[in-house]
Design a protein around this motif. Sequence first.
Motif, PDB file in Angstrom:
ATOM      1  N   LEU A 190       0.826  -1.210   0.000  1.00 39.90           N
ATOM      2  CA  LEU A 190       0.000   0.000   0.000  1.00 39.90           C
ATOM      3  C   LEU A 190       0.858   1.257   0.000  1.00 39.90           C
ATOM      4  N   HIS A 191       0.343   2.297  -0.637  1.00 44.13           N
ATOM      5  CA  HIS A 191       1.063   3.577  -0.654  1.00 44.13           C
ATOM      6  C   HIS A 191       0.063   4.725  -0.682  1.00 44.13           C
ATOM      7  N   GLU A 192       0.249   5.685   0.199  1.00 44.30           N
ATOM      8  CA  GLU A 192      -0.715   6.780   0.354  1.00 44.30           C
ATOM      9  C   GLU A 192      -0.661   7.827  -0.751  1.00 44.30           C
ATOM     10  N   ARG A 193       0.332   7.751  -1.655  1.00 42.41           N
ATOM     11  CA  ARG A 193       0.451   8.780  -2.687  1.00 42.41           C
ATOM     12  C   ARG A 193       0.053   8.291  -4.077  1.00 42.41           C
ATOM     13  N   SER A 194      -0.451   7.077  -4.166  1.00 43.43           N
ATOM     14  CA  SER A 194      -0.885   6.564  -5.470  1.00 43.43           C
ATOM     15  C   SER A 194      -2.111   7.340  -5.938  1.00 43.43           C
ATOM     16  N   GLU A 195      -2.137   7.681  -7.231  1.00 40.51           N
ATOM     17  CA  GLU A 195      -3.188   8.554  -7.745  1.00 40.51           C
ATOM     18  C   GLU A 195      -4.288   7.839  -8.524  1.00 40.51           C
ATOM     19  N   SER A 196      -4.102   6.566  -8.876  1.00 41.38           N
ATOM     20  CA  SER A 196      -5.126   5.876  -9.660  1.00 41.38           C
ATOM     21  C   SER A 196      -4.985   4.371  -9.493  1.00 41.38           C
ATOM     22  N   PRO A 197      -6.062   3.622  -9.750  1.00 39.21           N
ATOM     23  CA  PRO A 197      -5.977   2.155  -9.665  1.00 39.21           C
ATOM     24  C   PRO A 197      -4.952   1.574 -10.623  1.00 39.21           C
ATOM     25  N   GLN A 198      -4.851   2.158 -11.826  1.00 41.21           N
ATOM     26  CA  GLN A 198      -3.895   1.648 -12.808  1.00 41.21           C
ATOM     27  C   GLN A 198      -2.458   1.873 -12.339  1.00 41.21           C
ATOM     28  N   GLU A 199      -2.240   3.033 -11.745  1.00 36.52           N
ATOM     29  CA  GLU A 199      -0.909   3.330 -11.207  1.00 36.52           C
ATOM     30  C   GLU A 199      -0.570   2.358 -10.082  1.00 36.52           C
TER      31      GLU A 199
END
Length: 303
Positions: A190-199
Motif C-alpha cells: 500500500l502507498h498513500e500517494r498513489s493517484e489511480s488504480p492503474q498506477e
Amino acid sequence: MRRPDPLPRGFGDRAFSFEQAVDRSISVWRLRSDDLRTPFRGVREPADRPVTILTRCEALQIRMPEGGVFSHATAALLHGLPIPRVLADGPLHVSVPRPVRAPRISGVVGHQVQFCDGDVVSIRGWRVTSATRTWRDLASRLSVAESVALGDAIIHWRSRRASISDLARRASTLRGRPGAVTSAAAIPLLHERSESPQESALRVMLVQAGLPRLDVNVPLYDANGAFVARPDLRFPEFRVVIEYEGDHHRSDRAQWRRDFARTMALQDLGETVIRLGAADLVPETAKLVTRILVRAGWSSFAT
C-alpha cells in the motif's frame, strides 16, 4: 393508445413502494403501465429514470431489511472507491447482522455478518459499511493488485479515510478465512500517494518483480529549485521515471502536448522516461523496465 394518468406529485421522479402508491389511491392498473418499471419486487419507479448506483440503492432502500446495510461492492461504489468493473456492474449487496436472515431479493446478494464498532457509516442517509470494513469484505473477490488499488484510495493522503495500520488490523481479522492471503499480501504494498488504480497495479507489478525501491508522486525540482514534474513512479537511485497514461493522454491533444513538454523537461534533468498505458500492465513490461535499470547501473544481485 390511451396515455396513463399523471402520477400524484412526488411520484413521477423517484422510486416508491406499492404500499405508498395504494395510500395515494394509485390503482393497480396504473402501476402496471409501461411508463413504470419494477426494479425490485414491491417497488416502482419511472421507466425513463437513469439507472445508476444511486437510483438502484434508493429503490432498494425501500425494501431494506431490518438492520440492513449496503456492503461489499455496493458500499465501495457509494464511497467512490475503485473496484473492478465486473463487480461494479453486478448485483447490489446488503449485509444484515446475525441472527437476522439475509435478504432474498432478485438482483441483490444478501450477507449475514457480525458487525463491530465503526463498521457502519452514513452516506446520503443510508447505512453503509465503512471503507475499511468494505476493503475487508471484498478481499476474497479481489486480486492482490486490485486490493492494493482499493486500499491506496482509502489511505490516500489527500482524502485519508483510514491508515495502513487500520487496514492491517482488518486483514488480521480474516486469518484462516477467504481473502486472508490476499489482504495480508496487499498490506506491505500500500502507498498513500498513489493517484489511480492503474498506477497502483503498475507499482504492484514492478515491486513483485523484485525491482528496487520506487518513489511515488514525489516532486522533482531543477538546480534552481524550480518545480519540474511529479512523476507517477521513479527509481531515484537510477533516475528512471515511469509515467502511466490513460486514454485521455492520447486523445486530448492539449494533454498530449503537456505530456510531451513534461517528458522533455524530465529528460533535461537527466531522467530516463518510460511512458506506459493500460496495454502495458503485463509481465513483459517488468522485464523491459528491468533491462533499462540494468543499463542504468542496477544489479538484482545487490538487492
